[in-house]
Design a protein around this motif. Structure first.
Motif, PDB file in Angstrom:
ATOM      1  N   LYS A 197       0.807  -1.217   0.000  1.00  0.00           N
ATOM      2  CA  LYS A 197       0.000   0.000   0.000  1.00  0.00           C
ATOM      3  C   LYS A 197       0.842   1.268   0.000  1.00  0.00           C
ATOM      4  O   LYS A 197       0.330   2.350  -0.276  1.00  0.00           O
ATOM      5  CB  LYS A 197      -0.928  -0.001   1.215  1.00  0.00           C
ATOM      6  N   SER A 224       0.578   1.423  -7.041  1.00  0.00           N
ATOM      7  CA  SER A 224      -0.052   0.254  -7.657  1.00  0.00           C
ATOM      8  C   SER A 224       1.021  -0.781  -7.953  1.00  0.00           C
ATOM      9  O   SER A 224       2.229  -0.520  -7.860  1.00  0.00           O
ATOM     10  CB  SER A 224      -0.779   0.647  -8.955  1.00  0.00           C
ATOM     11  N   ASP A 225       0.576  -1.992  -8.320  1.00  0.00           N
ATOM     12  CA  ASP A 225       1.524  -3.038  -8.716  1.00  0.00           C
ATOM     13  C   ASP A 225       2.296  -2.630  -9.965  1.00  0.00           C
ATOM     14  O   ASP A 225       3.476  -2.987 -10.120  1.00  0.00           O
ATOM     15  CB  ASP A 225       0.772  -4.346  -8.976  1.00  0.00           C
ATOM     16  N   GLU A 226       1.626  -1.900 -10.859  1.00  0.00           N
ATOM     17  CA  GLU A 226       2.307  -1.459 -12.075  1.00  0.00           C
ATOM     18  C   GLU A 226       3.453  -0.511 -11.752  1.00  0.00           C
ATOM     19  O   GLU A 226       4.511  -0.562 -12.386  1.00  0.00           O
ATOM     20  CB  GLU A 226       1.312  -0.789 -13.018  1.00  0.00           C
ATOM     21  N   ARG A 227       3.253   0.370 -10.770  1.00  0.00           N
ATOM     22  CA  ARG A 227       4.327   1.303 -10.406  1.00  0.00           C
ATOM     23  C   ARG A 227       5.479   0.557  -9.738  1.00  0.00           C
ATOM     24  O   ARG A 227       6.648   0.950  -9.879  1.00  0.00           O
ATOM     25  CB  ARG A 227       3.784   2.381  -9.476  1.00  0.00           C
ATOM     26  N   SER A 259      -2.322   8.801 -11.831  1.00  0.00           N
ATOM     27  CA  SER A 259      -3.281   7.828 -12.340  1.00  0.00           C
ATOM     28  C   SER A 259      -2.713   7.110 -13.547  1.00  0.00           C
ATOM     29  O   SER A 259      -1.941   7.669 -14.317  1.00  0.00           O
ATOM     30  CB  SER A 259      -4.585   8.543 -12.714  1.00  0.00           C
ATOM     31  N   ARG A 260      -3.131   5.863 -13.744  1.00  0.00           N
ATOM     32  CA  ARG A 260      -2.666   5.092 -14.884  1.00  0.00           C
ATOM     33  C   ARG A 260      -3.395   5.463 -16.158  1.00  0.00           C
ATOM     34  O   ARG A 260      -2.974   5.104 -17.246  1.00  0.00           O
ATOM     35  CB  ARG A 260      -2.863   3.595 -14.629  1.00  0.00           C
TER      36      ARG A 260
END
Length: 324
Positions: free
Chosen positions: A162, A166-169, A218-219
């Motif tokens: 947390k 995000s997982d992408e980052r 934001s993605r």
């Protein structure tokens, strides 16, 4: 087995690396964005086979022995600095020692790597808010309620997850470290599940990072705005090439030149009317001024004293009903 730089592997190594929480200690274990990124870098280095030797370039054997005895835990003094962290590593596939520095510079964090004896410095900088969610900090290791005061680290990977947006980052940050730090320090590193990346493959992902930065992390990229129309090269309406140049106005000064009224309408253009009549255009461009003086009194078409009994186009009627 998960790849060494996968988000799950790095988060697991981060949870294992946090120092042991002392009994009756009420302080947090991870409190700043700098600590979070530095711990992430350390976990990534451990994941691909680096071994921690100390926290300064001139680390002493006693410090190396402490790091080896506490591994995978870090000593409690690993984050004593508030603006800069230093790690010294060794790797079995190289005879050099490697120095990693993580420094805070305004809203950015710079990560630098150097092989001792090699003058080439590998570096990468990241914007903190693009990867770290400050709202999830600080983090404190859970202490069991059984009265023994033992640590419970089962939920620690989820807490650390947390901390990042995000997982992408997390995957993006791991990729940045691989391309800009690890591959340059140890080219051709051999590790199960580890594959080097082509730096050219980072271009599409970098575009996504920039779009996420503009969207506030934001993605989803922001909607494209239409480009404004280019300004005309010269003011509208465009001057004609044959137009004479504009005259400069005569400055009024203290004594402006005298002006006069056009009492006799000398400068006034002819009024509209029927062709051939006074005030109307005449074939050949001749003016009708003075034409009424040729008519006798009372016979002119525009007699001011009395109405004219002449035909509309001048002349008297002739016998037979024909005109002149």
């Amino acid at each position: 087995m998960a790849p060494p730089l996968s988000p799950d592997t790095i988060l697991s190594n981060m949870a294992a690396a946090l120092p042991t929480h002392a009994k009756d200690d009420t302080t947090s274990d991870l409190s700043s964005s700098l600590d979070a990124v530095a711990l992430f870098v350390h976990a990534a280095m451990i994941s691909v086979g680096f071994r921690l030797l100390g926290f300064s370039e001139d680390s002493k054997p006693e410090e190396q022995a402490e790091c080896q005895s506490l591994a995978p835990r870090l000593p409690g003094t690993w984050n004593r600095s508030l603006s800069s962290h230093c790690f010294v590593y060794a790797h079995e596939q190289s005879s050099m020692r490697f120095v990693i520095r993580v420094d805070r510079m305004g809203s950015k964090i710079e990560i630098r790597g150097l092989g001792v004896g090699d003058e080439r410095i590998a570096r990468v900088e990241v914007t903190t808010r693009d990867f770290v969610s400050a709202a999830a900090l600080p983090i404190r290791i859970t202490i069991s309620d059984d009265g023994k005061g033992e640590e419970d680290r089962s939920d620690l990977p989820e807490k650390l997850k947390k901390v990042f947006i995000s997982d992408e980052r997390i995957a993006d940050l791991a990729s940045l470290l691989k391309i800009n730090i690890i591959q340059r320090l140890v080219p051709g590193l051999q590790k199960e599940g580890y594959q080097e990346e082509n730096p050219d493959d980072r271009a599409p992902r970098q575009d996504a990072d920039d779009a996420g930065r503009r969207a506030g992390g934001s993605r989803n990229p922001p909607p494209m705005m239409p480009e404004p129309m280019p300004q005309p090269a010269q003011p509208y309406p465009y001057p004609h090439d044959l137009d004479p140049p504009a005259r400069r106005p005569i400055p009024a000064g203290d004594f402006p030149p005298p002006d006069f009224e056009d009492e006799y309408e000398i400068n006034r253009h002819p009024r509209g009317g029927l062709p051939g009549l006074v005030g109307g255009p005449n074939p050949g461009g001749r003016s009708d001024y003075g034409r009424s003086d040729l008519y006798p009194a009372g016979l002119g078409p525009d007699d001011p004293i009395r109405g004219s009994f002449a035909p509309p186009f001048g002349g008297l009627p002739r016998p037979g009903g024909r005109g002149p």
